[in-house]
Design a protein around this motif. Structure first.
Motif, short mmCIF file in Angstrom:
data_model
loop_
_atom_site.label_atom_id
_atom_site.label_comp_id
_atom_site.label_asym_id
_atom_site.label_seq_id
_atom_site.Cartn_x
_atom_site.Cartn_y
_atom_site.Cartn_z
N SER A 1 28.92 42.73 39.33
CA SER A 1 28.90 41.86 38.15
C SER A 1 30.31 41.58 37.65
N ALA A 2 31.23 42.50 37.87
CA ALA A 2 32.61 42.30 37.42
C ALA A 2 33.39 41.41 38.38
N ILE A 3 33.33 41.68 39.68
CA ILE A 3 34.15 40.95 40.64
C ILE A 3 33.76 39.47 40.70
N TYR A 4 32.48 39.17 40.51
CA TYR A 4 32.04 37.78 40.58
C TYR A 4 32.48 36.96 39.36
N ASN A 5 33.07 37.60 38.37
CA ASN A 5 33.63 36.86 37.24
C ASN A 5 35.00 36.28 37.55
N ILE A 6 35.55 36.61 38.72
CA ILE A 6 36.81 35.99 39.14
C ILE A 6 36.44 34.76 39.95
N THR A 7 36.32 33.64 39.25
CA THR A 7 35.90 32.38 39.87
C THR A 7 37.09 31.67 40.50
N PRO A 8 36.84 30.69 41.38
CA PRO A 8 37.95 29.90 41.93
C PRO A 8 38.81 29.24 40.84
N THR A 9 38.17 28.78 39.77
CA THR A 9 38.91 28.17 38.66
C THR A 9 39.82 29.20 37.99
#
Length: 109
Positions: A59-67
């Motif tokens: 849940s934390a790592i997926y908050n680093i989006t391409p944007t």
């Protein structure tokens, strides 16, 4: 995420980095593009570190989006130019969960 929770995660990340031989150069560097949570130095390499916290790693790592990553890179380029740096550098993440701190090298791959 609340500022208090974010500060707690960043403090844990800084402690982890310091314990593993990183010198903390700066925290919360802002540019017009965004913010870099931690800038650290180890063996002459600058590490631009994004700190994310969550109940679990995924849940934390997926908050680093391409944007988000694009903003981090632009902000790092601003820092490098402003400081006139010629160090090698990398973009990393520290994931803070209730039970663990995980360092993820080179999140741009």
């Amino acid at each position: 995420m609340s500022r208090e929770k974010g500060n707690f995660a960043e403090d844990r990340a800084c402690s982890y980095l310091a314990e593993n031989g990183y010198g903390i150069v700066e925290r919360n560097f802002y540019s017009r593009f965004g913010e870099i949570d931690i800038i650290a130095l180890k063996e002459e390499v600058l590490h631009f570190v994004e700190v994310k916290s969550g109940d679990d790693y995924e849940s934390a790592i997926y908050n680093i989006t391409p944007t988000k990553l694009s903003r981090i890179i632009k902000t790092a380029q601003t820092y490098i130019k402003k400081q006139n740096c010629d160090n090698d550098y990398t973009f990393d993440a520290v994931i803070v969960t209730p039970s663990d701190v995980v360092f993820v090298e080179d999140i741009t791959l």
